[in-house]
Design an enzyme around this catalytic site. Structure first.
Site, PDB file in Angstrom:
ATOM      1  N   THR A 143       0.930  -1.232  -0.077  1.00  9.18           N
ATOM      2  CA  THR A 143      -0.106  -0.014  -0.162  1.00  9.18           C
ATOM      3  C   THR A 143       1.028   1.141   0.181  1.00  9.18           C
ATOM      4  OG1 THR A 143      -1.510   1.212   1.504  1.00  9.18           O
ATOM      5  CG2 THR A 143      -0.119  -0.369   2.508  1.00  9.18           C
ATOM      6  N   ASP A 144       0.014   2.465  -0.555  1.00  6.61           N
ATOM      7  CA  ASP A 144       0.750   3.801  -0.450  1.00  6.61           C
ATOM      8  C   ASP A 144       0.896   4.194   1.225  1.00  6.61           C
ATOM      9  OD1 ASP A 144      -1.724   4.383  -0.121  1.00  6.61           O
ATOM     10  OD2 ASP A 144      -1.741   5.961  -1.431  1.00  6.61           O
ATOM     11  N   GLU A 145       0.328   3.574   1.816  1.00  4.92           N
ATOM     12  CA  GLU A 145       0.158   3.934   3.208  1.00  4.92           C
ATOM     13  C   GLU A 145       1.578   4.020   4.204  1.00  4.92           C
ATOM     14  OE1 GLU A 145      -3.393   3.535   5.579  1.00  4.92           O
ATOM     15  OE2 GLU A 145      -4.694   3.115   3.703  1.00  4.92           O
ATOM     16  N   TYR A 169      -1.738  -0.845  11.129  1.00  2.81           N
ATOM     17  CA  TYR A 169      -1.840  -1.262   9.642  1.00  2.81           C
ATOM     18  C   TYR A 169      -0.660  -0.832   8.722  1.00  2.81           C
ATOM     19  CZ  TYR A 169      -3.219  -1.660   4.735  1.00  2.81           C
ATOM     20  OH  TYR A 169      -3.293  -1.821   3.395  1.00  2.81           O
ATOM     21  N   LYS A 173       2.133  -3.531   7.087  1.00  2.00           N
ATOM     22  CA  LYS A 173       2.649  -3.661   5.656  1.00  2.00           C
ATOM     23  C   LYS A 173       3.990  -3.374   5.396  1.00  2.00           C
ATOM     24  CE  LYS A 173      -0.022  -4.670   2.722  1.00  2.00           C
ATOM     25  NZ  LYS A 173      -0.331  -6.057   2.299  1.00  2.00           N
TER      26      LYS A 173
HETATM   27  P1  NAD Z   1      -9.785  -7.166   2.068  1.00  2.00           P
HETATM   28  O1  NAD Z   1      -9.723  -6.852   3.556  1.00  2.00           O
HETATM   29  O2  NAD Z   1     -10.910  -7.180   1.228  1.00  2.00           O
HETATM   30  O3  NAD Z   1      -9.466  -9.085   1.876  1.00  2.00           O
HETATM   31  C1  NAD Z   1      -8.359  -9.503   2.687  1.00  2.00           C
HETATM   32  C2  NAD Z   1      -8.490 -10.899   2.348  1.00  2.00           C
HETATM   33  O4  NAD Z   1      -7.497 -11.834   3.123  1.00  2.00           O
HETATM   34  C3  NAD Z   1      -9.870 -11.645   2.955  1.00  2.00           C
HETATM   35  O5  NAD Z   1     -10.498 -12.629   1.858  1.00  2.00           O
HETATM   36  C4  NAD Z   1      -9.483 -12.392   4.055  1.00  2.00           C
HETATM   37  O6  NAD Z   1     -10.327 -13.546   4.338  1.00  2.00           O
HETATM   38  C5  NAD Z   1      -8.110 -12.870   3.611  1.00  2.00           C
HETATM   39  N1  NAD Z   1      -7.216 -13.048   4.666  1.00  2.00           N
HETATM   40  C6  NAD Z   1      -7.022 -12.304   6.085  1.00  2.00           C
HETATM   41  N2  NAD Z   1      -6.140 -13.065   6.921  1.00  2.00           N
HETATM   42  C7  NAD Z   1      -5.797 -13.835   6.142  1.00  2.00           C
HETATM   43  C8  NAD Z   1      -5.023 -15.110   6.582  1.00  2.00           C
HETATM   44  N3  NAD Z   1      -4.325 -15.246   7.696  1.00  2.00           N
HETATM   45  N4  NAD Z   1      -4.886 -16.211   5.746  1.00  2.00           N
HETATM   46  C9  NAD Z   1      -5.610 -16.286   4.476  1.00  2.00           C
HETATM   47  N5  NAD Z   1      -6.308 -15.319   4.148  1.00  2.00           N
HETATM   48  C10 NAD Z   1      -6.474 -14.125   5.055  1.00  2.00           C
HETATM   49  O7  NAD Z   1      -8.452  -6.726   1.372  1.00  2.00           O
HETATM   50  P2  NAD Z   1      -8.234  -5.767   0.036  1.00  2.00           P
HETATM   51  O8  NAD Z   1      -8.695  -4.432   0.106  1.00  2.00           O
HETATM   52  O9  NAD Z   1      -8.625  -6.724  -0.993  1.00  2.00           O
HETATM   53  O10 NAD Z   1      -6.647  -5.630   0.100  1.00  2.00           O
HETATM   54  C11 NAD Z   1      -5.849  -6.953  -0.419  1.00  2.00           C
HETATM   55  C12 NAD Z   1      -4.262  -6.222  -0.511  1.00  2.00           C
HETATM   56  O11 NAD Z   1      -4.193  -5.179  -0.956  1.00  2.00           O
HETATM   57  C13 NAD Z   1      -3.925  -6.155   1.090  1.00  2.00           C
HETATM   58  O12 NAD Z   1      -2.628  -6.704   1.091  1.00  2.00           O
HETATM   59  C14 NAD Z   1      -3.869  -4.955   1.293  1.00  2.00           C
HETATM   60  O13 NAD Z   1      -2.889  -4.291   2.086  1.00  2.00           O
HETATM   61  C15 NAD Z   1      -3.550  -4.225  -0.355  1.00  2.00           C
HETATM   62  N6  NAD Z   1      -4.093  -3.146  -0.520  1.00  2.00           N
HETATM   63  C16 NAD Z   1      -5.410  -2.554  -0.299  1.00  2.00           C
HETATM   64  C17 NAD Z   1      -5.713  -1.400  -0.780  1.00  2.00           C
HETATM   65  C18 NAD Z   1      -7.398  -0.946  -0.535  1.00  2.00           C
HETATM   66  O14 NAD Z   1      -7.584   0.295  -1.031  1.00  2.00           O
HETATM   67  N7  NAD Z   1      -8.190  -1.847  -0.444  1.00  2.00           N
HETATM   68  C19 NAD Z   1      -4.801  -0.596  -1.375  1.00  2.00           C
HETATM   69  C20 NAD Z   1      -3.599  -0.962  -1.482  1.00  2.00           C
HETATM   70  C21 NAD Z   1      -3.041  -1.976  -0.886  1.00  2.00           C
HETATM   71  P1  TYD Z   2     -10.836   4.074   4.285  1.00  2.00           P
HETATM   72  O1  TYD Z   2     -11.819   3.401   3.203  1.00  2.00           O
HETATM   73  O2  TYD Z   2     -10.794   3.439   5.606  1.00  2.00           O
HETATM   74  O3  TYD Z   2      -9.262   3.875   3.761  1.00  2.00           O
HETATM   75  P2  TYD Z   2      -8.038   4.458   4.335  1.00  2.00           P
HETATM   76  O4  TYD Z   2      -8.185   4.869   5.701  1.00  2.00           O
HETATM   77  O5  TYD Z   2      -6.861   2.983   4.173  1.00  2.00           O
HETATM   78  O6  TYD Z   2      -7.337   5.558   3.689  1.00  2.00           O
HETATM   79  O7  TYD Z   2     -10.915   5.730   4.535  1.00  2.00           O
HETATM   80  C1  TYD Z   2     -10.829   6.523   3.562  1.00  2.00           C
HETATM   81  C2  TYD Z   2     -10.822   7.869   3.949  1.00  2.00           C
HETATM   82  O8  TYD Z   2     -12.249   8.059   4.180  1.00  2.00           O
HETATM   83  C3  TYD Z   2     -10.063   8.166   5.039  1.00  2.00           C
HETATM   84  O9  TYD Z   2      -9.488   9.271   5.140  1.00  2.00           O
HETATM   85  C4  TYD Z   2     -10.773   7.934   6.369  1.00  2.00           C
HETATM   86  C5  TYD Z   2     -12.275   8.375   5.728  1.00  2.00           C
HETATM   87  N1  TYD Z   2     -13.613   7.629   6.333  1.00  2.00           N
HETATM   88  C6  TYD Z   2     -14.544   8.686   6.801  1.00  2.00           C
HETATM   89  O10 TYD Z   2     -14.602   9.685   6.633  1.00  2.00           O
HETATM   90  N2  TYD Z   2     -15.660   7.941   7.237  1.00  2.00           N
HETATM   91  C7  TYD Z   2     -15.785   6.568   7.467  1.00  2.00           C
HETATM   92  O11 TYD Z   2     -16.733   6.192   7.988  1.00  2.00           O
HETATM   93  C8  TYD Z   2     -14.632   5.628   6.824  1.00  2.00           C
HETATM   94  C9  TYD Z   2     -14.640   4.207   6.848  1.00  2.00           C
HETATM   95  C10 TYD Z   2     -13.507   6.522   6.247  1.00  2.00           C
END
Ligand code: NAD
Ligand code: TYD
Length: 365
Positions: A143-145, A169, A173
Site C-alpha cells: 500500500t501507499d500508506e 496497519y 505492511k
Molecule cells: P480485504 O480486507 O477485502 O481482503 C483480505 C482477504 O484476505 C480476505 O479475503 C481475508 O479473508 C483474507 N485473509 C485475511 N487474513 C488471512 C490469513 N491469515 N490467511 C489467509 N487469508 C487471509 O482486503 P483488500 O482491500 O482486497 O486488500 C488486499 C491487499 O491489497 C492487502 O494486502 C492490502 O494491504 C492491499 N491494498 C489494499 C488497498 C485498498 O484500497 N483496499 C490499497 C493498497 C493495497
Molecule cells: P478507508 O476506506 O478506511 O481507507 P484508508 O483509511 O485506508 O485510506 O478511508 C478512506 C478515507 O475516508 C480516510 O481518510 C478515512 C475516511 N473515512 C470517513 O471519513 N468515514 C468513514 O466512515 C470511513 C470508514 C472512512
C-alpha cells in the site's frame, strides 16, 4: 538488483483471493491468461467471502482452499501439490480503523503471514530447486500508506520515498515489505512489490469509505465523515490495479517496487458528495434522496493521515501502465454494482461481527 523478464505464470497461488482486490484479480487473471491455473488460499475472515467468487470465468481453472497463510505445512503442501511458480500475496488485515482497535491480528497476518509464505517459497524454489529460478515470482501487494502522510504542496510519493508508517496497519505492511526486500537481497528470491493507493469498485467490504457510504445511503442511514472531510486519498478503480499487478508479474523487474495510483486526489467530502449525486441519479425514486442530506460530520480518526498522492512515472515509463477509468466512470460503475447487489450487501450487514464493528466504531463517535 536482478533483472528477469518473466515468471512462467502457469500455476499461481493467490492468497486472500476471496477478499475485495484478490477476488477481482482472480477474475481478471482467468480472463487474460487462458492457460493459468489458480489456487486461492483464503482464511475467510470477516472480509472474505465465497460469494465474491461466484460466476468466475473458467471456474475449472480455479481451486479454492480455506486456510491461513500463517499455516506453514498447509502452504508447503500447496506449493508442492500444485507445483506453484507464481505467488500473488494479497491476504492481509486491511482496515486502518480496525488496526487502531485490534492491532495484534495485523502483526500476525500481515507480518508473520508474509514471512511464512516467503520461507515456504524459499524452501520450495531455492533450497529444493523444484522450479527454474527464471520461471518463478513472489509478488507482494502493498500500500501507499507505508509512506505516511503528505503536507499540502509536497510532491507525490515515488519508489524511493522513505517509509514512515503511521498506523498499526501501515506499520505491519511496511514490515512485510521489508521482509520481501530482504529475501531478494539475502537469498536471491525473485520477488516484486507494488505499493498501491486506495482502491474502490465491486465487492469492497462495506466498512471502507466508498462502500460504507453507498450501503448506508441505500438504507437512509447517516454518512459519517471523519473530522472536516478535507483528507485526501488517491483513488484507483480496482480493475486498473489488477491490470497493473498482472503487468508487473509478467514484465516487471525482479527486486523492484512499483507505485500504482489513480492520479486523482479528491477530498473525502468531494467523494461522498459525488456518491450522493450518483445515487440520486441511479435510484431517483428513493425516499432518502437527495442523499446529501444524510451526510454527517463525526469525530476524527486518531492519527488520521491527511493526504496521500502517488507518482506513477516508473510503472508508466517502464511498463506502459496507466489507469483506464476516470473517477467519474469508476464511481458510477461502483454505485451501479452495489445497487444491483443488495443481497450481497445485506448478507454482510446482517452479520453480528459487522453490527458489532459499526457499534464499536460509530456509536460513541
Ligand atoms: P480485504 O480486507 O477485502 O481482503 C483480505 C482477504 O484476505 C480476505 O479475503 C481475508 O479473508 C483474507 N485473509 C485475511 N487474513 C488471512 C490469513 N491469515 N490467511 C489467509 N487469508 C487471509 O482486503 P483488500 O482491500 O482486497 O486488500 C488486499 C491487499 O491489497 C492487502 O494486502 C492490502 O494491504 C492491499 N491494498 C489494499 C488497498 C485498498 O484500497 N483496499 C490499497 C493498497 C493495497
Ligand atoms: P478507508 O476506506 O478506511 O481507507 P484508508 O483509511 O485506508 O485510506 O478511508 C478512506 C478515507 O475516508 C480516510 O481518510 C478515512 C475516511 N473515512 C470517513 O471519513 N468515514 C468513514 O466512515 C470511513 C470508514 C472512512
Amino acid at each position: 538488483m536482478m533483472h528477469n523478464e518473466r515468471c512462467a505464470l502457469t500455476n499461481v497461488l493467490v492468497t486472500g483471493g476471496a477478499g475485495f482486490i484478490g477476488s477481482n484479480f482472480v477474475r481478471y487473471l482467468l480472463q487474460v491468461e487462458p492457460q493459468v491455473q489458480i489456487v486461492n488460499l483464503d482464511a475467510l475472515t470477516y472480509a472474505g467471502s465465497p460469494a465474491n467468487l461466484k460466476d468466475l470465468p473458467s471456474p475449472e481453472r480455479h481451486t479454492f482452499v480455506h486456510g491461513d497463510v500463517c499455516d506453514r505445512s498447509l502452504v508447503d503442501g500447496l506449493l508442492r501439490q500444485h507445483q506453484i511458480d507464481t505467488i500473488v500475496h494479497f491476504a492481509a488485515e486491511t482496515h486502518v480503523d480496525r488496526s487502531i482497535v485490534y492491532p495484534e491480528q495485523f502483526l500476525k497476518t500481515n507480518v508473520v503471514g508474509t514471512f511464512t509464505l516467503l520461507e515456504a517459497a524459499r524452501q520450495y524454489w531455492l533450497v529444493e530447486k523444484q522450479k527454474p529460478l527464471e520461471a518463478v515470482r513472489f509478488h507482494h501487494i502493498s500500500t501507499d500508506e507505508v509512506f505516511g502522510a503528505l503536507h499540502p504542496g509536497e510532491p507525490a510519493w515515488t519508489e524511493t520515498t522513505p517509509y514512515a508508517p503511521n498506523s498499526p496497519y501501515s506499520a505491519s505492511k511496511a514490515a512485510s515489505d521489508h521482509y520481501v526486500r530482504s529475501y531478494v537481497h539475502t537469498y536471491g528470491l525473485p520477488c516484486s512489490i507494488t505499493n498501491c493507493s486506495n482502491n474502490y469498485g465491486p465487492a469492497q467490504f462495506p466498512e471502507k469509505l466508498i462502500p460504507l457510504m453507498i450501503s448506508n445511503a441505500l438504507e437512509g442511514k447517516p454518512l459519517p465523515i471523519y473530522g472536516d472531510g478535507q483528507q485526501i486519498r488517491d483513488w484507483l478503480y480496482v480493475e486498473d490495479h489488477c491490470a497493473a499487478i498482472h503487468l508487473v508479474i509478467a514484465k516487471g523487474r525482479v527486486g523492484e517496487t512499483y507505485n500504482v495510483g489513480g492520479g486523482v486526489q479528491p477530498t473525502n467530502l468531494e467523494v461522498v458528495e459525488h456518491l450522493c449525486a450518483a445515487l440520486d441519479e441511479v435510484v431517483p425514486e428513493s425516499p432518502h434522496a437527495p442523499h446529501k442530506q444524510l451526510m454527517k460530520f463525526v469525530a476524527d480518526r486518531p492519527g488520521h493521515d491527511r493526504r496521500y498522492a502517488i507518482d506513477i512515472t516508473k510503472i508508466n515509463t517502464e511498463l506502459g501502465w496507466r489507469p483506464r477509468h476516470s473517477l467519474g466512470q469508476g464511481l458510477q460503475q461502483t454505485v451501479a454494482w452495489y445497487v444491483s447487489h443488495q443481497d450481497w450487501i445485506q448478507t454482510i450487514r446482517q452479520q453480528p461481527d459487522y453490527q458489532k464493528w459499526l457499534q464499536r466504531n460509530y456509536t460513541k463517535r
